[in-house]
Scaffold this motif. Sequence first.
Motif, mmCIF file in Angstrom:
data_model
loop_
_atom_site.group_PDB
_atom_site.id
_atom_site.type_symbol
_atom_site.label_atom_id
_atom_site.label_comp_id
_atom_site.label_asym_id
_atom_site.label_seq_id
_atom_site.Cartn_x
_atom_site.Cartn_y
_atom_site.Cartn_z
ATOM 1 N N HIS A 1 4.526 -1.426 11.863
ATOM 2 C CA HIS A 1 2.985 -1.064 12.951
ATOM 3 C C HIS A 1 4.144 -0.654 14.244
ATOM 4 O O HIS A 1 4.764 -2.200 14.158
ATOM 5 N N ASP A 11 -5.310 8.120 5.454
ATOM 6 C CA ASP A 11 -5.323 6.181 5.741
ATOM 7 C C ASP A 11 -3.735 5.885 4.663
ATOM 8 O O ASP A 11 -4.132 5.685 4.065
ATOM 9 N N GLY A 12 -2.623 5.794 5.828
ATOM 10 C CA GLY A 12 -1.314 5.213 4.999
ATOM 11 C C GLY A 12 -0.431 5.690 6.657
ATOM 12 O O GLY A 12 -1.246 5.890 7.271
ATOM 13 N N LEU A 13 0.732 5.565 6.032
ATOM 14 C CA LEU A 13 1.458 5.375 6.874
ATOM 15 C C LEU A 13 2.445 7.055 6.469
ATOM 16 O O LEU A 13 2.534 7.635 5.774
ATOM 17 N N ILE A 14 3.635 7.817 7.473
ATOM 18 C CA ILE A 14 4.077 8.770 6.978
ATOM 19 C C ILE A 14 4.692 9.037 5.277
ATOM 20 O O ILE A 14 4.425 10.531 5.442
ATOM 21 N N SER A 71 5.312 5.578 17.897
ATOM 22 C CA SER A 71 4.653 6.381 16.734
ATOM 23 C C SER A 71 6.097 7.248 15.804
ATOM 24 O O SER A 71 6.097 7.019 14.448
ATOM 25 N N ASP A 95 3.228 8.180 2.900
ATOM 26 C CA ASP A 95 2.076 8.431 2.478
ATOM 27 C C ASP A 95 1.640 9.738 2.491
ATOM 28 O O ASP A 95 1.088 10.107 1.370
ATOM 29 N N CYS A 96 1.625 10.328 3.548
ATOM 30 C CA CYS A 96 1.405 11.470 4.187
ATOM 31 C C CYS A 96 2.714 12.629 2.824
ATOM 32 O O CYS A 96 2.014 13.587 2.204
ATOM 33 N N PRO A 108 -0.560 9.596 9.684
ATOM 34 C CA PRO A 108 -1.719 8.974 9.357
ATOM 35 C C PRO A 108 -2.681 8.956 10.283
ATOM 36 O O PRO A 108 -2.992 9.846 11.576
ATOM 37 N N ARG A 109 -3.804 8.607 10.180
ATOM 38 C CA ARG A 109 -5.190 8.610 10.675
ATOM 39 C C ARG A 109 -5.508 8.245 12.263
ATOM 40 O O ARG A 109 -5.881 8.811 12.857
ATOM 41 N N ASP A 110 -4.400 7.284 12.118
ATOM 42 C CA ASP A 110 -4.714 6.331 13.809
ATOM 43 C C ASP A 110 -2.489 7.002 14.577
ATOM 44 O O ASP A 110 -2.578 6.479 15.444
ATOM 45 N N THR A 111 -2.475 8.232 14.342
ATOM 46 C CA THR A 111 -1.525 8.954 14.982
ATOM 47 C C THR A 111 -2.374 8.816 15.808
ATOM 48 O O THR A 111 -3.463 9.138 16.353
#
Length: 423
Positions: free
Chosen positions: A331, A216-219, A335, A221-222, A194-197
Motif C-alpha cells: 500500500h 479488485d487487487g494489485l497490479i 501508485s 492481479d491485473c 486496480p480499482r483504487d487507481t
Amino acid sequence: MEGKRKVRNGGDAIANTRDACAPRKDALHCYVFLSHLECTRCGLRHEWSRLQNLCASCHKPLFAVVDLSAIGTLDGLKPSSVRGTLATREKSLWRYRELLPLPQGAEPVSLGEGGTPLLRAKRFGNAAGLIQLWIKDESQNPTQSFKARGMSVAVSMAKYLGATKLAVPSAGNAGGALAAYAARAGLEAHIFMPRDTPRANIVECRELGAHVNLIDGLITDCGAEIARRKAAEGWFDMSTLREPYRVEGKKTLGYELAEQLDWQLPDVILYPTGGGTGLIGMWKAFEEMDALGWIGKKRPRMVAVQATGCAPIVRAFENGDSTAAEFPNAHTCASGLRVPKAIGDFLILDILRQSGGGAVAVDDEEMIRVTREVGSSEGLFVSPEGAACFAALKSLYSAGKIGSAERVVIFNTGSGIKYVDCY
Ligand SMILES: Cc1ncc(COP(=O)(O)O)c(C=O)c1O
Ligand SMILES: [Zn+2]
C-alpha cells in the motif's frame, strides 16, 4: 532475409503476414540496426521479427541487442562520431533513432515524447546541503509521465510486427500512456488497473478511447488477469519487461541524461522504482554508450527509491538477496511504486550492487510533505514517486552516503496533478 517475408506468429501474438525489412545497407528505407533479442537470464537468442514476450526457455525478460558496430555506417561515420551529429536532430527520444529497435523506414508512433529538461534544483539542493542537484523532469512528457517513452517505442514495434489489440496491467500512468499511443496508432487498448487507481488515470484512459477494466487487487492481479485471457482475446501483452521494447524507450532516459550533462554521467541517480524498467533501461544505455565510445567507464551510483508500504527491492537489497520476494499487503499513495513483485527484480538488484548504489524506502507522509517543499522551492508539482526521491536524498545526505559536492540527478517521473486525491 530479403524482400517479402512472412512474420511468424509468436504464440501470444496475432497471426500476421507483412513486408519485413531486409537489414542491408542499400535498402535505406528499411535498414534495421536491431540484431536480435537475448534473454537477460539464460542468454538464449530469439529472432526479433515476430511478436513475443518472455524467453521461450526460462521465461525471463528479453533485451533488444543493437548492432552497435553498424551505427553510423549509413552515413560513412564511425559509431563514436555519431554522437557529434545529435545536436541538430529533433528534440524527442527519436533523435536516438538508430539505437532504437524500429526499422529506419517505419514511421514511429509519436506524440513528441522525450527531450525533457534537466533542471538545476538550486534552492532545494542548497537547503538539503547539495551544490549540484538536478531534476530530470519527466512530467513534461505526453500523458504527463515517463511511461510515454516506453509506450511510444513498444507500440511502434507492436504495430510494425502486426499486433492489433494491446493489453496492459497498470498502476495508472502506463495505462494512460498505452491508451494515448494505441489511439495514435489506430490499435485497441485494453487496460487493467486496480480499482483504487487515482481517478485521473482512469478518466484519462477512458477519454483516450481505451477499454478500461478495474480489478479488485494489485497490479500483479491485473497482470494475471491479462495472462489468463490474452490467448482467447487476441491481445498482445504489453506488461513492462514482459515485452522487449518498453525498456528500449526507457533507455533513452540514459542517453538524454548523458547528452545533457555533456557526456559526463552524474555521481548519483535516484530513481523511484516499481517495475524498475527505467533503471534497467538507463543501465543498458550506459553500457551501449560505453561500447559506442560516447562515454567512459564511470557509472553513477544507482539508488532505487520505494515506498515503506511496498519495498520489495529495499528489503531484498538489505538482506543481500539476488531476487525479491513478493511484498505483502502493498500500500502507498505513490501508485507507481505499488508493485509487490517485479519480474526484473534480479536485474535491478544486480545494477544497484554493481554501481555501488543502494535502496531506500520513504513513507507516504514524508512524500506528501516533501512535495510542497519541492513545489515551493523549484516550481514543480512533482508526483509522489518523484517526491519520494527528494525525501530519500535528504536521508542519504544525513547518513553521509552522498557528499555535498557530488552531482546528483533525481527523476521526477510524473506530474502531481494526477494524484490530487492524495493531497
Ligand atoms: C510516476 C511513476 N513513477 C515511477 C514508476 C515506477 O516505474 P518503473 O516501473 O520503471 O520502476 C511508475 C510506474 O507506474 C510511475 O507511474
Ligand atoms: Zn532465458
